[in-house]
Design a protein around this motif. Structure first.
Motif, PDB file in Angstrom:
ATOM      1  N   UNK A  44       0.829  -1.204   0.000  1.00 17.55           N
ATOM      2  CA  UNK A  44       0.000   0.000   0.000  1.00 17.55           C
ATOM      3  C   UNK A  44       0.866   1.258   0.000  1.00 17.55           C
ATOM      4  N   UNK A  45       1.977   1.232   0.745  1.00 21.39           N
ATOM      5  CA  UNK A  45       2.875   2.387   0.783  1.00 21.39           C
ATOM      6  C   UNK A  45       3.460   2.670  -0.597  1.00 21.39           C
ATOM      7  N   UNK A  46       3.861   1.618  -1.303  1.00 24.05           N
ATOM      8  CA  UNK A  46       4.413   1.789  -2.653  1.00 24.05           C
ATOM      9  C   UNK A  46       3.350   2.345  -3.592  1.00 24.05           C
ATOM     10  N   UNK A  47       2.161   1.741  -3.574  1.00 22.94           N
ATOM     11  CA  UNK A  47       1.091   2.192  -4.460  1.00 22.94           C
ATOM     12  C   UNK A  47       0.641   3.613  -4.117  1.00 22.94           C
ATOM     13  N   UNK A  48       0.615   3.934  -2.823  1.00 24.77           N
ATOM     14  CA  UNK A  48       0.230   5.285  -2.412  1.00 24.77           C
ATOM     15  C   UNK A  48       1.229   6.315  -2.913  1.00 24.77           C
ATOM     16  N   UNK A  49       2.528   5.970  -2.826  1.00 23.35           N
ATOM     17  CA  UNK A  49       3.547   6.884  -3.341  1.00 23.35           C
ATOM     18  C   UNK A  49       3.414   7.112  -4.831  1.00 23.35           C
ATOM     19  N   UNK A  50       3.165   6.048  -5.579  1.00 21.73           N
ATOM     20  CA  UNK A  50       2.995   6.175  -7.028  1.00 21.73           C
ATOM     21  C   UNK A  50       1.715   6.935  -7.370  1.00 21.73           C
ATOM     22  N   UNK A  51       0.633   6.650  -6.638  1.00 20.52           N
ATOM     23  CA  UNK A  51      -0.632   7.332  -6.886  1.00 20.52           C
ATOM     24  C   UNK A  51      -0.527   8.815  -6.579  1.00 20.52           C
ATOM     25  N   UNK A  52       0.125   9.145  -5.472  1.00 24.93           N
ATOM     26  CA  UNK A  52       0.327  10.544  -5.133  1.00 24.93           C
ATOM     27  C   UNK A  52       1.152  11.264  -6.184  1.00 24.93           C
ATOM     28  N   UNK A  53       2.154  10.582  -6.711  1.00 27.65           N
ATOM     29  CA  UNK A  53       2.993  11.169  -7.756  1.00 27.65           C
ATOM     30  C   UNK A  53       2.164  11.460  -9.021  1.00 27.65           C
TER      31      UNK A  53
END
Length: 488
Positions: free
Chosen positions: A178-187
């Motif tokens: 979730x942390x990885x996906x959240x970082x990519x989504x935020x980007x």
């Protein structure tokens, strides 16, 4: 972007995939369909809660800077968040035990959503209110959800060992994928769609609202000790006495504070450590790499906890030693590798070595979370679980506030050295916990392992754990009277 970053990320990804795909019957726990349904419901909610948290993290500092605030003012806002968690965390934890953990989880969602809304305002006072709300929410995130899970797990009669499966999966998903996906989504929201730095906070509020709807529709309420005659001060006193009276609980709190204090300090230090001369480093990609390393650690933890040997108390000693060694790399490279004096170049050789060490530390973080959760479920009494867990966060928040206030006062090598020493001390305390873990608690009670209520009096027996001597007390209306040698 340099090939080195892709090689590290790819290698970690391959190891994680290999660990997950190679699990055999010894690495898996046989469970029931009822438990799997319960576990999956919790994991969905926990992942949504963590998505709401992870989406905000990378953009808080950046948002404040776009509003025109300097480093000093931003530092004050960050200190307000940790200070709020320290001051109000124990209160909300006690309320969660008394008023209900499900209700506390809903309060977390509401509080964090309000905090996200304040990010739309460039006014310093409103942003400060948002940081205070965020600090309260953080305390609930790291206590109420785990307390609800443990109580509900036991209430439904599931096997105690199955808790470790939920813990490891929660960290694998919530603190990894979730942390990885959240970082990519935020980007994507900020850079690709050009929605501005406040967009991740709006997205976080949406995820929190979805999670709150699932909690309201599918979770049942559970309590610590809902006694009507027990006020907030009595709850604090009972939790404090439990920590002071049972060496296992006190050791667990000290270990948690030492490790998490080092972990949060690392969050502030890794960027200047990897780019001391303003080297160009891909912060988002490195963050994703750290989260992948954390997933590797949680995958290892799930294997370790699925077996009866080695015990958590045993292997965590080694984890703390490895994490301590990994944070000494900036100190070692500072002496052995000549620093570059050219600004703005790509990452240096010393930086590459440090990055590998930091990934090792993050893997230890991935092992730490589910392991400390399992130990808390074993040693912390149910009646005041949330209160005690937030007591543990008081020294942690004090430490982080001090570090934030003095972040420019000491060289970065000194800060890493301090964290390394803390982790070594955590290993020593873990060894002590291992030595006494098989001994039964000496706290006498007819209801639980903490206290027995009779009117407005609480009878408490202290044993010779951390403190010398043996004595008993009666606490009446806030006054402490010694009654040495008397029975309950």
């Amino acid at each position: 972007m340099e090939l080195f970053y892709f090689v590290v990320f790819g290698a970690l990804g391959a190891v994680v995939a290999a660990l997950e795909l190679s699990k055999n019957s010894k690495d898996r726990i046989n469970t029931s369909s009822a438990f799997n349904s319960f576990k999956n419901n919790y994991l969905v909610v926990y992942s949504l809660m963590m998505a709401g948290d992870w989406l905000q993290g990378p953009y808080v500092y950046y948002l404040y800077s776009t509003y025109g605030f300097g480093k000093g003012e931003i530092g004050q806002l960050f200190i307000a968040g940790f200070g709020s968690s320290m001051l109000f965390g124990t209160i909300v934890g006690s309320l969660a035990d008394k008023q209900g953990r499900r209700r506390a989880c809903v309060t977390y969602c509401i509080t964090y959503i309000l905090s996200c809304i304040t990010k739309h305002s460039p006014q310093y006072k409103i942003l400060m209110v948002g940081r205070v709300l965020g600090g309260i929410a953080t305390s609930l995130l790291f206590s109420a959800f785990e307390s609800w899970l443990v109580a509900e797990h036991n209430k439904r009669g599931f096997e105690q060992q199955w808790l470790s499966l939920t813990f490891s999966k929660a960290i694998f998903l919530g603190n990894g994928l979730v942390a990885i996906l959240a970082g990519l989504f935020g980007n994507v929201l900020v850079d690709s769609l050009s929605l501005g730095p406040v967009a991740p906070f709006d997205a976080a509020a949406i995820f929190l609202a979805i999670g709150m709807a699932i909690i309201l529709s599918s979770w049942t309420e559970n309590f610590g000790d809902p006694s009507e005659n027990k006020d907030l001060l009595t709850q604090f006193r009972g939790a404090a006495v439990a920590i002071a009276s049972d060496e296992k609980i006190a050791l667990l709190g000290a270990i948690q504070s030492l490790f998490e204090g080092s972990m949060y300090t690392f969050v502030f230090l890794w960027t200047p450590a990897l780019s001391p001369n303003d080297e160009e480093i891909p912060h988002g990609f490195i963050f994703a790499t750290f989260m992948l390393a954390s997933m590797l650690g949680s995958s290892l933890a799930s294997r370790l906890m699925a077996r009866s040997s080695p015990r958590v108390e045993s292997y965590m000693q080694i984890v703390f030693v490895i994490s301590s060694a990994s944070l000494t790399l900036p100190i070692i490279t500072n002496f052995l590798v000549a620093p570059s004096k050219v600004k703005g170049e790509s990452i240096s050789f010393a930086g590459c070595l440090q990055l590998l060490g930091f990934c090792t530390f993050e893997a230890c973080v991935g092992i730490f979370w589910p392991s400390i959760m399992k130990m808390r479920s074993q040693y912390i009494p149910e009646e005041a679980r949330s209160t005690i867990m937030n007591f543990f966060r008081i020294p942690l928040n004090i430490f982080v506030c001090i570090v934030l206030y003095n972040v420019d006062a000491f060289p970065i090598t000194v800060m890493f050295g301090m964290c390394s020493i803390f982790l070594l001390v955590a290993s020593i305390l873990q060894r002590r916990l291992m030595a006494i873990s098989d001994k039964p608690s000496n706290i006498h009670s007819t209801k639980s392992n903490i206290y027995h209520f009779s009117g407005r009096s609480i009878h408490l027996r202290f044993s010779n754990n951390i403190f010398s001597g043996f004595f008993s007390f009666f606490i009446r209306d806030g006054k402490l009277d010694s009654n040495e040698g008397k029975g309950p």
